[in-house]
Design a protein around this motif. Structure first.
Motif, PDB file in Angstrom:
ATOM      1  N   PHE A 203       0.834  -1.205   0.000  1.00 16.48           N
ATOM      2  CA  PHE A 203       0.000   0.000   0.000  1.00 16.48           C
ATOM      3  C   PHE A 203       0.869   1.256   0.000  1.00 16.48           C
ATOM      4  CE2 PHE A 203      -3.858  -2.174   2.248  1.00 16.48           C
ATOM      5  CZ  PHE A 203      -4.049  -2.957   1.126  1.00 16.48           C
ATOM      6  N   ALA A 204       1.895   1.253   0.844  1.00 17.75           N
ATOM      7  CA  ALA A 204       2.768   2.425   0.941  1.00 17.75           C
ATOM      8  C   ALA A 204       3.476   2.706  -0.375  1.00 17.75           C
ATOM      9  CB  ALA A 204       3.790   2.222   2.059  1.00 17.75           C
ATOM     10  N   GLU A 205       3.790   1.658  -1.118  1.00 21.35           N
ATOM     11  CA  GLU A 205       4.535   1.830  -2.371  1.00 21.35           C
ATOM     12  C   GLU A 205       3.716   2.540  -3.443  1.00 21.35           C
ATOM     13  OE1 GLU A 205       5.836  -2.082  -3.388  1.00 21.35           O
ATOM     14  OE2 GLU A 205       7.609  -1.995  -2.092  1.00 21.35           O
ATOM     15  N   VAL A 206       2.407   2.362  -3.448  1.00 19.89           N
ATOM     16  CA  VAL A 206       1.602   2.988  -4.502  1.00 19.89           C
ATOM     17  C   VAL A 206       0.961   4.300  -4.060  1.00 19.89           C
ATOM     18  CG1 VAL A 206       1.125   0.793  -5.642  1.00 19.89           C
ATOM     19  CG2 VAL A 206      -0.489   1.673  -3.941  1.00 19.89           C
ATOM     20  N   LEU A 207       1.032   4.623  -2.767  1.00 26.84           N
ATOM     21  CA  LEU A 207       0.446   5.863  -2.280  1.00 26.84           C
ATOM     22  C   LEU A 207       1.396   7.043  -2.474  1.00 26.84           C
ATOM     23  CD1 LEU A 207      -1.353   4.935   1.066  1.00 26.84           C
ATOM     24  CD2 LEU A 207      -2.408   5.936  -0.964  1.00 26.84           C
ATOM     25  N   THR A 208       0.825   8.217  -2.699  1.00 22.00           N
ATOM     26  CA  THR A 208       1.613   9.443  -2.745  1.00 22.00           C
ATOM     27  C   THR A 208       2.083   9.793  -1.336  1.00 22.00           C
ATOM     28  OG1 THR A 208      -0.357  10.794  -2.400  1.00 22.00           O
ATOM     29  CG2 THR A 208       0.273  10.335  -4.690  1.00 22.00           C
ATOM     30  N   ASP A 209       3.022  10.720  -1.240  1.00 23.66           N
ATOM     31  CA  ASP A 209       3.409  11.247   0.066  1.00 23.66           C
ATOM     32  C   ASP A 209       2.162  11.813   0.737  1.00 23.66           C
ATOM     33  OD1 ASP A 209       6.027  10.585  -0.372  1.00 23.66           O
ATOM     34  OD2 ASP A 209       6.652  12.603  -0.980  1.00 23.66           O
ATOM     35  N   ASN A 210       1.976  11.468   1.999  1.00 18.93           N
ATOM     36  CA  ASN A 210       0.802  11.896   2.762  1.00 18.93           C
ATOM     37  C   ASN A 210      -0.504  11.315   2.215  1.00 18.93           C
ATOM     38  OD1 ASN A 210       2.234  13.493   4.641  1.00 18.93           O
ATOM     39  ND2 ASN A 210       2.325  15.184   3.174  1.00 18.93           N
ATOM     40  N   GLY A 211      -0.409  10.234   1.436  1.00 23.01           N
ATOM     41  CA  GLY A 211      -1.613   9.581   0.923  1.00 23.01           C
ATOM     42  C   GLY A 211      -2.408   8.945   2.054  1.00 23.01           C
ATOM     43  N   TYR A 212      -3.686   8.682   1.795  1.00 17.36           N
ATOM     44  CA  TYR A 212      -4.598   8.209   2.840  1.00 17.36           C
ATOM     45  C   TYR A 212      -4.907   6.715   2.700  1.00 17.36           C
ATOM     46  CZ  TYR A 212      -5.407  13.237   3.174  1.00 17.36           C
ATOM     47  OH  TYR A 212      -5.244  14.598   3.294  1.00 17.36           O
ATOM     48  N   LEU A 213      -5.172   6.098   3.840  1.00 17.52           N
ATOM     49  CA  LEU A 213      -5.579   4.698   3.874  1.00 17.52           C
ATOM     50  C   LEU A 213      -6.773   4.570   4.803  1.00 17.52           C
ATOM     51  CD1 LEU A 213      -5.210   1.648   3.345  1.00 17.52           C
ATOM     52  CD2 LEU A 213      -3.511   1.606   5.183  1.00 17.52           C
ATOM     53  N   ILE A 214      -7.896   4.079   4.263  1.00 21.45           N
ATOM     54  CA  ILE A 214      -9.097   3.827   5.060  1.00 21.45           C
ATOM     55  C   ILE A 214      -9.277   2.316   5.184  1.00 21.45           C
ATOM     56  CG2 ILE A 214     -11.603   4.062   5.173  1.00 21.45           C
ATOM     57  CD1 ILE A 214     -11.385   6.631   3.598  1.00 21.45           C
ATOM     58  N   ILE A 215      -9.376   1.842   6.405  1.00 24.71           N
ATOM     59  CA  ILE A 215      -9.548   0.411   6.664  1.00 24.71           C
ATOM     60  C   ILE A 215     -10.827   0.195   7.462  1.00 24.71           C
ATOM     61  CG2 ILE A 215      -8.604  -1.599   7.867  1.00 24.71           C
ATOM     62  CD1 ILE A 215      -5.810  -0.449   7.384  1.00 24.71           C
ATOM     63  N   ALA A 216     -11.681  -0.691   6.989  1.00 27.36           N
ATOM     64  CA  ALA A 216     -12.906  -1.047   7.708  1.00 27.36           C
ATOM     65  C   ALA A 216     -12.827  -2.510   8.119  1.00 27.36           C
ATOM     66  CB  ALA A 216     -14.137  -0.796   6.852  1.00 27.36           C
ATOM     67  N   LYS A 217     -13.128  -2.774   9.377  1.00 25.95           N
ATOM     68  CA  LYS A 217     -13.064  -4.125   9.927  1.00 25.95           C
ATOM     69  C   LYS A 217     -14.270  -4.379  10.842  1.00 25.95           C
ATOM     70  CE  LYS A 217      -9.014  -5.817   8.510  1.00 25.95           C
ATOM     71  NZ  LYS A 217      -8.910  -7.078   7.759  1.00 25.95           N
ATOM     72  N   PRO A 218     -14.598  -5.655  11.091  1.00 22.36           N
ATOM     73  CA  PRO A 218     -15.604  -5.950  12.114  1.00 22.36           C
ATOM     74  C   PRO A 218     -15.077  -5.517  13.475  1.00 22.36           C
ATOM     75  CG  PRO A 218     -15.194  -7.859  10.708  1.00 22.36           C
ATOM     76  CD  PRO A 218     -14.113  -6.875  10.420  1.00 22.36           C
ATOM     77  N   ASP A 219     -15.940  -4.927  14.285  1.00 26.10           N
ATOM     78  CA  ASP A 219     -15.532  -4.492  15.620  1.00 26.10           C
ATOM     79  C   ASP A 219     -15.911  -5.549  16.646  1.00 26.10           C
ATOM     80  OD1 ASP A 219     -14.424  -2.862  17.502  1.00 26.10           O
ATOM     81  OD2 ASP A 219     -16.014  -1.345  17.472  1.00 26.10           O
ATOM     82  N   GLU A 220     -15.472  -5.343  17.852  1.00 26.38           N
ATOM     83  CA  GLU A 220     -15.798  -6.258  18.944  1.00 26.38           C
ATOM     84  C   GLU A 220     -17.313  -6.349  19.099  1.00 26.38           C
ATOM     85  OE1 GLU A 220     -14.935  -6.642  23.764  1.00 26.38           O
ATOM     86  OE2 GLU A 220     -13.705  -5.322  22.510  1.00 26.38           O
ATOM     87  N   GLY A 221     -17.826  -7.560  19.149  1.00 28.80           N
ATOM     88  CA  GLY A 221     -19.257  -7.766  19.300  1.00 28.80           C
ATOM     89  C   GLY A 221     -20.014  -7.834  17.987  1.00 28.80           C
ATOM     90  N   HIS A 222     -19.296  -7.815  16.867  1.00 20.29           N
ATOM     91  CA  HIS A 222     -19.940  -7.864  15.552  1.00 20.29           C
ATOM     92  C   HIS A 222     -20.684  -9.196  15.369  1.00 20.29           C
ATOM     93  CE1 HIS A 222     -20.622  -7.182  11.316  1.00 20.29           C
ATOM     94  NE2 HIS A 222     -19.920  -8.253  10.967  1.00 20.29           N
ATOM     95  N   LEU A 223     -21.966  -9.116  15.070  1.00 26.75           N
ATOM     96  CA  LEU A 223     -22.813 -10.290  14.830  1.00 26.75           C
ATOM     97  C   LEU A 223     -22.702 -11.307  15.973  1.00 26.75           C
ATOM     98  CD1 LEU A 223     -22.089 -10.865  11.024  1.00 26.75           C
ATOM     99  CD2 LEU A 223     -23.881  -9.452  12.060  1.00 26.75           C
ATOM    100  N   ALA A 224     -22.624 -10.805  17.191  1.00 24.14           N
ATOM    101  CA  ALA A 224     -22.375 -11.669  18.345  1.00 24.14           C
ATOM    102  C   ALA A 224     -23.434 -12.743  18.512  1.00 24.14           C
ATOM    103  CB  ALA A 224     -22.279 -10.813  19.611  1.00 24.14           C
TER     104      ALA A 224
END
Length: 316
Positions: A203-224
């Motif tokens: 990811f870092a290799e293709v991003l510009t300087d100061n480029g952004y990364l958004i990551i979405a993941k299941p949180d604690e208690g997801h579909l518990a």
């Protein structure tokens, strides 16, 4: 500028998009051989060489894709979709003045995009901001679905005007590996990885300087409640375990959480199980028993997500 945005997955030479066939110039190939990649009739391009495949048909199956489309189109994860779009809009609005004043192109990579539920929303939310939206996934069936929808909406890369008067987002559906991105170094303004692999160095290799990364993941208690019904023992999601791996390349800017209470019919529940790893991790009898209980009364569970916003650290 888009001519040099892509690189050949076989020899890393510059790769030029064209209506029927993409061609590299072979400049970095010792034999100066030119590689070609045909554009599928749906509009996607397969840039996944055989040697990068770990199976005959990698990625999500057609059944999983269809289940996810049905489930997501009912709006169950709409809050997450809205949060990601809002976050992208805010990040792009605060780009460095020098980048804005020089009209530098805004290129965004949605890695592991699947059939494009979030990708299509990104294109709608930022039509005057993103020049090229790269929708990448290792699953060809998923890219077929995404390309067809993009084409129907007039958003495919070759449907856009070339006279710079049309600022609508151009979507480039690519079948490719996240570990071997066919993109020029430091060409992406941002990357979104929604329930997809996290590859810090790539990811870092293709991003510009100061480029952004958004990551979405299941949180604690997801579909518990669903997981408790499917498994004898439930292991909680460790949502932020990968942040340490990202630390050498990225700085954490913000963390957001969003949740949604869901009341699911038997069909919705079956689709939800099919589109998640629970489809093969849970015992068949447990899945059948859970669906059977919902025939009489809707099943209630809560979706919980965590979204991380990071910025590429400057190389010293």
């Amino acid at each position: 500028m888009l001519v040099s945005l892509f690189v050949c997955p076989l020899c890393q030479s510059p790769l030029q998009p064209a209506l029927d066939t993409w061609r590299c110039d072979g400049s970095l190939n010792p034999k100066q051989t030119v590689h070609t990649f045909d554009v599928a009739r749906q509009g996607y391009v397969n840039l996944l060489p055989v040697q990068q495949k770990k199976s005959k048909a990698p990625g999500d199956s057609q059944a999983s894709i269809e289940a996810r489309k049905r489930f997501l189109n009912k709006g169950h994860y709409k809050k997450l979709q809205a949060l990601i779009g809002q976050t992208m809009g805010q990040l792009l609005a605060q780009r460095e003045p020098v980048a804005t004043s020089h009209n530098m192109p805004v290129n965004w990579l949605d890695i592991g995009c699947g059939e494009g539920y979030y990708t299509q929303a990104m294109a709608k939310i930022t039509p005057d901001t993103i020049d090229a939206l790269i929708a990448a996934d290792i699953s060809k069936p998923a890219l077929v679905e995404l390309a067809k929808e993009s084409k129907a909406a007039g958003r495919l890369w070759y449907q856009k005007n070339t006279d710079n008067t049309d600022k609508a987002t151009a979507i480039y559906p690519l079948v490719t590996s996240a570990a071997h991105l066919p993109l020029r170094a430091h060409s992406m303004t941002g990357i979104s990885s929604i329930f997809s692999p996290i590859l810090p160095k790539a990811f870092a290799e293709v991003l510009t300087d100061n480029g952004y990364l958004i990551i979405a993941k299941p949180d604690e208690g997801h579909l518990a409640s669903m997981r408790e019904a499917l498994f004898d023992s439930v292991r909680e999601h460790d949502s932020d375990k990968f942040l340490q791996e990202l630390a050498p390349y990225f700085t954490l800017m913000n963390t957001y959480r969003v949740s949604a209470e869901m009341s699911l019919s038997a069909d919705d529940l079956a689709d939800l199980m099919t589109m998640t790893p629970y489809a093969y991790r849970a015992k068949s009898e447990k899945r059948q028993a859970l669906v059977a209980t919902v025939e009489k009364e809707a099943f209630r569970t809560e979706a919980r997500f965590v979204v991380y916003v990071l910025q590429r650290a400057l190389v010293k």
